[in-house]
Design a protein around this motif. Sequence first.
Motif, PDB file in Angstrom:
ATOM      1  N   LEU A  35       0.715  -1.210  -0.385  1.00  0.00           N
ATOM      2  CA  LEU A  35       0.072   0.060  -0.017  1.00  0.00           C
ATOM      3  C   LEU A  35       0.841   1.202  -0.167  1.00  0.00           C
ATOM      4  CD1 LEU A  35      -2.825   1.048  -0.194  1.00  0.00           C
ATOM      5  CD2 LEU A  35      -2.888   1.134   2.179  1.00  0.00           C
ATOM      6  N   ARG A  36       0.774   2.402  -0.875  1.00  0.00           N
ATOM      7  CA  ARG A  36       1.565   3.253  -1.025  1.00  0.00           C
ATOM      8  C   ARG A  36       1.135   4.475  -0.058  1.00  0.00           C
ATOM      9  NH1 ARG A  36       0.377   3.532  -6.974  1.00  0.00           N
ATOM     10  NH2 ARG A  36       2.719   1.635  -7.650  1.00  0.00           N
ATOM     11  N   THR A  37       1.730   5.197   0.536  1.00  0.00           N
ATOM     12  CA  THR A  37       1.601   6.583   1.733  1.00  0.00           C
ATOM     13  C   THR A  37       0.871   7.852   0.864  1.00  0.00           C
ATOM     14  OG1 THR A  37       3.574   5.692   2.794  1.00  0.00           O
ATOM     15  CG2 THR A  37       2.664   7.585   3.308  1.00  0.00           C
ATOM     16  N   ALA A  38      -0.452   7.994   0.901  1.00  0.00           N
ATOM     17  CA  ALA A  38      -0.639   8.683   0.295  1.00  0.00           C
ATOM     18  C   ALA A  38       0.014  10.576   0.856  1.00  0.00           C
ATOM     19  CB  ALA A  38      -2.304   9.313   1.106  1.00  0.00           C
ATOM     20  N   LYS A  39       0.058  11.135  -0.116  1.00  0.00           N
ATOM     21  CA  LYS A  39       0.072  12.515   0.138  1.00  0.00           C
ATOM     22  C   LYS A  39      -0.202  12.697   1.322  1.00  0.00           C
ATOM     23  CE  LYS A  39       3.096  13.020  -4.011  1.00  0.00           C
ATOM     24  NZ  LYS A  39       3.801  13.309  -4.578  1.00  0.00           N
ATOM     25  N   GLY A  40       0.266  13.848   1.855  1.00  0.00           N
ATOM     26  CA  GLY A  40      -0.061  14.478   3.812  1.00  0.00           C
ATOM     27  C   GLY A  40      -0.527  13.808   4.224  1.00  0.00           C
ATOM     28  N   SER A  41       0.410  12.689   4.421  1.00  0.00           N
ATOM     29  CA  SER A  41      -0.699  11.551   5.098  1.00  0.00           C
ATOM     30  C   SER A  41      -0.116  11.599   6.811  1.00  0.00           C
ATOM     31  CB  SER A  41      -0.267  10.152   4.622  1.00  0.00           C
ATOM     32  OG  SER A  41      -1.517   9.361   5.005  1.00  0.00           O
ATOM     33  N   PRO A  42      -1.458  12.066   7.703  1.00  0.00           N
ATOM     34  CA  PRO A  42      -0.441  12.104   9.007  1.00  0.00           C
ATOM     35  C   PRO A  42       0.192  11.125   9.272  1.00  0.00           C
ATOM     36  CG  PRO A  42      -3.082  11.920   8.826  1.00  0.00           C
ATOM     37  CD  PRO A  42      -2.593  11.940   7.926  1.00  0.00           C
ATOM     38  N   LEU A  46       7.570   6.375   8.331  1.00  0.00           N
ATOM     39  CA  LEU A  46       8.655   5.935   7.153  1.00  0.00           C
ATOM     40  C   LEU A  46       8.813   7.383   6.598  1.00  0.00           C
ATOM     41  CD1 LEU A  46       7.599   2.857   4.953  1.00  0.00           C
ATOM     42  CD2 LEU A  46       9.629   3.599   6.973  1.00  0.00           C
ATOM     43  N   ARG A  47      10.188   7.948   7.171  1.00  0.00           N
ATOM     44  CA  ARG A  47      10.395   8.780   6.218  1.00  0.00           C
ATOM     45  C   ARG A  47      10.488   8.442   4.538  1.00  0.00           C
ATOM     46  NH1 ARG A  47      15.373  10.309   9.344  1.00  0.00           N
ATOM     47  NH2 ARG A  47      16.699   9.221   7.562  1.00  0.00           N
ATOM     48  N   GLU A  48      10.325   9.220   3.677  1.00  0.00           N
ATOM     49  CA  GLU A  48      10.381   9.202   1.925  1.00  0.00           C
ATOM     50  C   GLU A  48      11.910   7.852   2.040  1.00  0.00           C
ATOM     51  OE1 GLU A  48      10.561  10.899  -1.880  1.00  0.00           O
ATOM     52  OE2 GLU A  48       9.565  11.793  -0.530  1.00  0.00           O
ATOM     53  N   GLU A  49      12.941   8.406   2.308  1.00  0.00           N
ATOM     54  CA  GLU A  49      14.582   7.870   1.794  1.00  0.00           C
ATOM     55  C   GLU A  49      13.758   6.161   2.729  1.00  0.00           C
ATOM     56  OE1 GLU A  49      15.496  10.210   5.149  1.00  0.00           O
ATOM     57  OE2 GLU A  49      14.155  10.626   3.468  1.00  0.00           O
ATOM     58  N   ASN A  50      12.877   5.716   3.406  1.00  0.00           N
ATOM     59  CA  ASN A  50      12.850   4.645   4.282  1.00  0.00           C
ATOM     60  C   ASN A  50      11.811   3.408   3.459  1.00  0.00           C
ATOM     61  OD1 ASN A  50      14.392   4.650   5.702  1.00  0.00           O
ATOM     62  ND2 ASN A  50      13.045   4.963   7.848  1.00  0.00           N
ATOM     63  N   ILE A  51      11.112   3.919   2.259  1.00  0.00           N
ATOM     64  CA  ILE A  51      10.647   3.064   1.760  1.00  0.00           C
ATOM     65  C   ILE A  51      10.736   2.728   0.649  1.00  0.00           C
ATOM     66  CG2 ILE A  51       8.932   3.428   0.514  1.00  0.00           C
ATOM     67  CD1 ILE A  51       7.849   5.901   1.627  1.00  0.00           C
ATOM     68  N   GLY A  52      10.728   1.085   0.268  1.00  0.00           N
ATOM     69  CA  GLY A  52      11.742   0.615  -0.432  1.00  0.00           C
ATOM     70  C   GLY A  52      11.688  -0.679  -0.686  1.00  0.00           C
ATOM     71  N   ILE A  53      12.572  -1.676  -0.531  1.00  0.00           N
ATOM     72  CA  ILE A  53      12.860  -2.942  -0.830  1.00  0.00           C
ATOM     73  C   ILE A  53      13.854  -3.533  -0.006  1.00  0.00           C
ATOM     74  CG2 ILE A  53      13.260  -5.536  -2.215  1.00  0.00           C
ATOM     75  CD1 ILE A  53      12.426  -3.367  -4.987  1.00  0.00           C
ATOM     76  N   ARG A 170      -7.400   0.853   5.415  1.00  0.00           N
ATOM     77  CA  ARG A 170      -6.648   1.064   4.416  1.00  0.00           C
ATOM     78  C   ARG A 170      -5.695  -0.665   4.762  1.00  0.00           C
ATOM     79  NH1 ARG A 170      -3.388   3.115   8.955  1.00  0.00           N
ATOM     80  NH2 ARG A 170      -1.366   2.457   7.763  1.00  0.00           N
ATOM     81  N   ALA A 171      -6.596  -1.205   6.164  1.00  0.00           N
ATOM     82  CA  ALA A 171      -6.520  -2.335   5.779  1.00  0.00           C
ATOM     83  C   ALA A 171      -7.293  -2.973   4.445  1.00  0.00           C
ATOM     84  CB  ALA A 171      -6.916  -3.292   7.052  1.00  0.00           C
ATOM     85  N   ALA A 172      -8.321  -2.905   4.063  1.00  0.00           N
ATOM     86  CA  ALA A 172      -9.054  -3.359   3.153  1.00  0.00           C
ATOM     87  C   ALA A 172      -8.725  -3.177   2.343  1.00  0.00           C
ATOM     88  CB  ALA A 172     -10.892  -2.503   3.292  1.00  0.00           C
ATOM     89  N   ALA A 173      -7.812  -1.732   1.609  1.00  0.00           N
ATOM     90  CA  ALA A 173      -7.098  -1.133   0.583  1.00  0.00           C
ATOM     91  C   ALA A 173      -5.795  -2.154   0.002  1.00  0.00           C
ATOM     92  CB  ALA A 173      -6.661   0.106   0.785  1.00  0.00           C
ATOM     93  N   GLN A 174      -5.258  -2.723   1.441  1.00  0.00           N
ATOM     94  CA  GLN A 174      -4.096  -3.688   1.008  1.00  0.00           C
ATOM     95  C   GLN A 174      -4.450  -4.841   0.806  1.00  0.00           C
ATOM     96  OE1 GLN A 174       0.112  -3.216   1.778  1.00  0.00           O
ATOM     97  NE2 GLN A 174      -1.211  -4.589   0.175  1.00  0.00           N
ATOM     98  N   TYR A 175      -4.907  -4.501   1.388  1.00  0.00           N
ATOM     99  CA  TYR A 175      -5.416  -6.514   0.747  1.00  0.00           C
ATOM    100  C   TYR A 175      -6.027  -6.923  -0.906  1.00  0.00           C
ATOM    101  CZ  TYR A 175      -7.656 -11.204   1.078  1.00  0.00           C
ATOM    102  OH  TYR A 175      -8.262 -12.443   0.946  1.00  0.00           O
TER     103      TYR A 175
END
Length: 182
Positions: A35-42, A46-53, A170-175
């Motif tokens: 699931l991607r982080t929505a812009k402006g998600s409160p 994660l900081r952007e540099e931690n998102i990845g593989i 968010r859980a339903a979207a991820q599934y």
Amino acid sequence: MLQLQDARLAELNPTPVDDILDLPLDTDRIMSLALRTAKGSPGIFLREENIGIYSPAGQLHFERDAAVATIAFADAGVDLVGQNDGTVYRTRDLAAAFRLQTALTVLGRNDEEVADPAGVADARCIQLDEAEPIRNDKYLCAMVFGRYVAVIGANAAFSGNTPEAAFYQRAAAQYSILAKNG
């Protein structure tokens, strides 16, 4: 320990800087399952540099109990992790995925199970007595689809007793992402 690490580092061949941009990205498509982080998600930890593989060893830095996760990853044959707003673990097979889900949602002394998202099969959601130390999540929901386990977390709602509706959305979207692409 430093001598052992130094010896291992000496064996590595660094990628030349000019070749880095030519390397393939996400050849296993694990990030397309997270699931991607929505812009402006409160409250996103994660900081952007931690998102990845991540390899299983790299993912240990983000787990609430690295010792338990080390054993669980080995038992489940986790070979790849994609981390964004959702974290997706690729396991050996379906049985291994259920073992990993159980390990990631083990209840602590004062933790409790909470309702699973409506319509989401094979989910297990918990409320932690104390927020986890890495993400500061009070709620976790781990879902299994095929050989994948996805985990969504959320901070406590202002009431403190029930997760906000956005957690379940968010859980339903991820599934849904796993079901369509996994």
